[in-house]
Design an enzyme around this catalytic site. Structure first.
Site, mmCIF file in Angstrom:
data_model
loop_
_atom_site.group_PDB
_atom_site.id
_atom_site.type_symbol
_atom_site.label_atom_id
_atom_site.label_comp_id
_atom_site.label_asym_id
_atom_site.label_seq_id
_atom_site.Cartn_x
_atom_site.Cartn_y
_atom_site.Cartn_z
ATOM 1 N N ASP A 1 0.859 -1.188 0.000
ATOM 2 C CA ASP A 1 0.000 0.000 0.000
ATOM 3 C C ASP A 1 0.897 1.240 0.000
ATOM 4 O OD1 ASP A 1 1.070 0.077 2.513
ATOM 5 O OD2 ASP A 1 -0.838 0.088 3.570
ATOM 6 N N CYS B 1 -13.526 -29.039 5.755
ATOM 7 C CA CYS B 1 -12.348 -28.247 5.405
ATOM 8 C C CYS B 1 -11.120 -29.159 5.279
ATOM 9 C CB CYS B 1 -12.114 -27.181 6.474
ATOM 10 S SG CYS B 1 -10.623 -26.217 6.222
ATOM 11 N N CYS C 1 -7.908 -27.996 5.314
ATOM 12 C CA CYS C 1 -6.685 -27.298 5.742
ATOM 13 C C CYS C 1 -5.918 -28.165 6.754
ATOM 14 C CB CYS C 1 -7.022 -25.932 6.330
ATOM 15 S SG CYS C 1 -7.507 -25.968 8.073
ATOM 16 N N CYS D 1 -7.691 -28.480 10.216
ATOM 17 C CA CYS D 1 -8.891 -29.323 10.298
ATOM 18 C C CYS D 1 -8.586 -30.791 10.041
ATOM 19 C CB CYS D 1 -9.953 -28.819 9.319
ATOM 20 S SG CYS D 1 -10.687 -27.259 9.872
ATOM 21 N N ASP E 1 -8.396 -7.358 -0.191
ATOM 22 C CA ASP E 1 -7.486 -7.588 0.936
ATOM 23 C C ASP E 1 -8.193 -7.154 2.201
ATOM 24 O OD1 ASP E 1 -7.120 -4.564 0.593
ATOM 25 O OD2 ASP E 1 -5.987 -4.999 2.407
ATOM 26 N N HIS F 1 -6.172 -21.887 9.229
ATOM 27 C CA HIS F 1 -7.521 -22.267 8.813
ATOM 28 C C HIS F 1 -8.222 -21.102 8.116
ATOM 29 C CE1 HIS F 1 -11.607 -23.805 8.815
ATOM 30 N NE2 HIS F 1 -11.954 -22.612 9.262
#
Lengths: 417, 411
Positions: free
Chosen positions: A120, A332, A334, A337, A294, A362
């Site tokens: 930014d 999930c 990930c 999980c 974002d 996660h």
């Protein structure tokens, strides 16, 4: 319909892009290939090729403020499929400073991140974090919170720092006013942002390696937005951001400004909606035609034990999960999980910071997976159906659908019954 | 039986005491082994501090035994009882041997709370009093592969009277007998090994009595308690540990609690200790340090010696203070140092990051600092134990000792 638009200009002679060639930047290191456009809404799926890799859009970009993503290693972020993340110019400019990062081969080298980075301008933090800041035509004047010295962040200085950071996408310095402010200050900020854009373009030392995005301002005033769009789209920039939103304004105002912006932004350039990261907002704003997003929310909320799930969020630290032996989200995939239960994470929050890392992983996975699913549905021409299913899962009943979302989706021909 | 299935194969005993070997047949199915001298994997509630399974497993050759402590577990007894399948499964630890100790070696607990019948542990919610019955009920829910028997270990403070020391030995033996009795009645603990605890403070006769009496019980191994770094000076510790190990049977492992500094580890290995708790790298990580001491016993010491500038004497007793085995990466001199933490180190941190970056993470209080330091420090410390075994195998213990005296290089 697929169309390839190369900012390289002269290599691309296909008829469909001839007309837009004039407005494209001379040799920006960015290519946008539109893979699919939704026949119903304004959504599109694109391949956005940047210097470090191609990004599949729509994309959510996790925020790594100080050159690190909150306890997650670069390898972990990479293996979650993240293709682009953010760094904050204000923070990195203060510590460790642009000279040091330049010596470390830019922010990529410093944090050893092999994929793309977006930085930014530093202006937003300046106004939101630093009490003693004053905006003049020159730039933003503020006192360093570290040594009390007066510092001027001008458009040139912001770009100079971002050139040192070496990000793939840099943001222009804009004159940020809170989205709840009304009156002449908003107009002044809009015009100043246009003047600062021109100064940023002129200051960019690496136009062949670093893309500079313009930021559309104009508050919640449709005429000012329109005026800003008219001016900025005449500039030779490789991409546009929609700024000045997501700061506490009414959602009804928010989505109307988003859809107005995408209406007038060039089709062949990426559109980045700044500061948006709630799942519902993401899905709606994709339908309104945004490509990039974002937000610090998913990673910040993770550290407080809030896990994002298709039905909202789950507060792992709450007592009700102490004996809940299921994973956060049984569907999930990930790493968290696949291995850990709500009960273990609940207990681990009392013993070690790694509990936060599990939820952060996660939540990033949730955001990236959501965007991949959205993209897939666009490619397969079933975004409206996807949105209906998504909303049904997110809210217990239709009467709980937020009215702004219903209206926004109706404006792009998606009805939710 | 309380003996479990731990088999100790000694391949060498150097200078009458320092033991090199392998613990075999570990775990309920007996497929794991651990080289001795060795160190356990230190955790908070089954998690190596700061690390997830992915970041942990960037480290190669992790020890096959993971330590958890009742101080972290006790407050979750009800949850584990309802879960039923033991702590390993609860914590997602699929492939490790689990050792359960009473206290956390990195956070010494307040004294004055033990009674004839109870000990106390401190969790996040405060003190939890543990009787032998509760202690065993906890073990039944944890279902570890090994556990430390209940003990009165309050004699580490300087000035504990002889009478108090004697009482702690008596109590600890009584606890052990009660634990063994309950253990034999528990189906859940079939195949679990019990480590008896040797107490005795700084009183030689009590140390010997404690060791002898404990050795008479059907235990699989021994915990040597009350020797932690701030309890006594190194010479006294070595002397007492030597006296204790002389009383212990050769075929059972000896685990020394609360000692982790490399020089102290080496001295205690020479006094006959086999196993250590792996908390030292954690303490270094918490103070922003990176372990950098050298333990290479293969290269030319003389030449290397010329380059070495120790950072300070090793005589530092406060466990919160930096030792000369580490560098403090918070120091400003590292802000533009683009070298890895340790040149030639193969860990994820050193392969991917520079001192300047870790310094920046520490300066900005970022969570990744702890992650990267935990990876490096754990990896470096395990490397030291490998070197220690190599040194024993190759008769190079003296060389390793000289290396340790040098500590970290002036970086």
């Amino acid at each position: 319909m697929a169309a390839t638009i190369k900012c390289g200009g002269d290599r691309d002679t296909s008829e469909s892009t001839m007309s837009v060639k004039k407005v494209l930047c001379s040799a920006a290191p960015l290519t946008l290939r539109i893979v699919a456009e939704c026949p119903v809404t304004k959504a599109r799926a694109c391949d956005l090729t940047l210097p470090h890799c191609t990004v599949s859009t729509p994309v959510f970009m996790p925020v790594g403020t100080q050159g690190t993503l909150k306890g997650i290693t670069a390898d972990q972020l990479d293996s979650l499929g993240c293709q682009i993340c953010l760094g904050n110019t204000y923070h990195l400019g203060m510590r460790p400073g642009p000279d040091l990062i330049e010596k470390a081969n830019g922010l990529h080298g410093f944090m050893n991140w092999k994929r793309n980075l977006l930085t930014d301008s530093g202006g937003f933090q300046m106004v939101s974090l630093v009490e003693l800041s004053e905006v003049t035509e020159e730039g933003v004047k503020f006192k360093s919170p570290y040594n009390g010295k007066e510092i001027l962040l001008s458009p040139e200085e912001s770009i100079s720092i971002q050139n040192s950071l070496g990000s793939d996408i840099m943001m222009q310095l804009d004159d940020v006013v809170s989205s709840t402010v009304k009156g002449p200050r908003v107009e002044e900020a809009m015009h100043r942002s246009i003047r600062w854009l021109d100064r940023c373009i002129a200051a960019n030392k690496n136009p062949d390696k670093q893309n500079l995005f313009a930021i559309i301002q104009g508050g919640l005033d449709a005429e000012l937005r329109q005026a800003c769009l008219n001016e900025m789209t005449q500039r030779d920039v490789p991409g546009f951001a929609i700024g000045g939103l997501s700061g506490g304004e009414e959602k009804d105002d928010f989505w109307r400004m988003v859809t107005l912006s995408t209406e007038h932004l060039p089709r062949e350039k990426p559109r980045y909606l700044m500061g948006v990261g709630y799942a519902v907002d993401l899905v709606v704003c994709v339908a309104l035609g945004c490509d990039m997003f974002d937000c610090v929310f998913p990673t910040r909320t993770a550290r407080f034990g809030s896990a994002l799930v298709p039905w909202g969020s789950l507060q792992v630290k709450q007592k009700q999960y102490a004996k809940d032996f299921q994973p956060i989200d049984p569907d999930c995939q990930c790493p968290t999980c696949r291995r850990h239960s709500r009960a273990y994470l609940h207990a681990l929050f009392k013993s070690d910071t790694a509990a936060m890392h599990h939820i952060t992983i996660h939540n990033i996975s949730y955001q990236l997976t959501l965007m991949r699913s959205v993209r897939q549905s666009i490619v397969e021409g079933r975004l409206p159906e996807f949105i209906r299913t998504f909303m049904k899962r997110m809210f217990p009943s239709q009467d709980q659908y937020p009215s702004w979302a219903v209206d926004a989706l109706a404006s792009v021909n998606v009805t939710l019954d | 039986m309380a003996g479990g299935r731990v088999q100790l194969e000694l391949s060498r005993v150097v200078q009458g005491r320092a033991r090199l070997g392998v613990l075999k047949g570990l775990g309920r199915t007996g497929q794991h082994s651990l080289g001795i001298p060795g160190c356990l994997l230190y955790t908070h509630f089954g998690t190596v501090p700061h690390l997830t399974q992915e970041t942990l497993h960037t480290i190669t050759n992790l020890p096959s035994v993971t330590q958890v402590t009742l101080s972290h577990i006790a407050e979750h007894q009800e949850v584990l009882e309802e879960f039923k399948d033991g702590f390993k499964k609860f914590a997602g630890l699929h492939d490790t041997v689990l050792y359960c100790s009473l206290h956390d070696p990195a956070s010494p607990c307040p004294t004055g709370y033990t009674t004839n019948k109870t000990a106390s542990v401190w969790g996040s919610g405060g003190r939890i009093e543990v009787s032998a019955a509760k202690f065993m009920a906890l073990q039944k829910t944890v279902q570890p592969d090994w556990y430390q028997s209940m003990a009165d270990g309050e004699t580490w403070q300087a000035g504990a009277s002889r009478k108090r020391v004697r009482k702690s030995v008596d109590r600890t033996l009584a606890h052990l007998d009660e634990c063994l009795l309950l253990h034999q009645k528990s189906q859940e603990l079939d195949g679990t090994a019990v480590f008896g605890v040797v107490e005795g403070g700084d009183v030689l006769e009590e140390r010997v009595r404690s060791a002898r009496e404990t050795a008479k019980r059907p235990v699989a191994g021994f915990c040597l308690d009350g020797f932690q770094t701030d309890a006594m000076d190194g010479d006294l510790r070595t002397q007492l540990v030597t006296a204790v190990t002389e009383e212990l049977p050769e075929d059972k492992p000896r685990l020394l609690q609360g000692v982790g500094r490399p020089d102290e580890v080496l001295a205690c290995v020479e006094a006959g200790v086999d196993l250590f708790e792996g908390f030292f790298p954690f303490q270094v990580t918490e103070r922003g340090g990176a372990l950098c001491f050298r333990f290479d016993i293969h290269s030319d010491l003389e030449r290397a010696g010329e380059e070495v500038q120790p950072n300070g004497g090793p005589g530092c007793d406060d466990r919160t203070q930096a030792t000369h085995f580490e560098v403090n990466l918070k120091d400003k001199r590292f802000q533009d140092d683009f070298r890895p933490l340790v040149e030639g180190c193969g860990c994820y941190c050193c392969q991917n990051h520079q001192r300047a970056y870790v310094h920046h993470l520490l300066a900005t209080n970022e969570l990744l600092a702890g992650v990267l330091l935990a990876i490096h420090n754990t990896s470096h410390y395990q490397g030291f134990f490998r070197a220690l075994r190599d040194a024993l195998a190759q008769d190079k213990l003296d060389l390793l000792k000289k290396r340790l005296q040098m500590g970290g290089e002036e970086n």
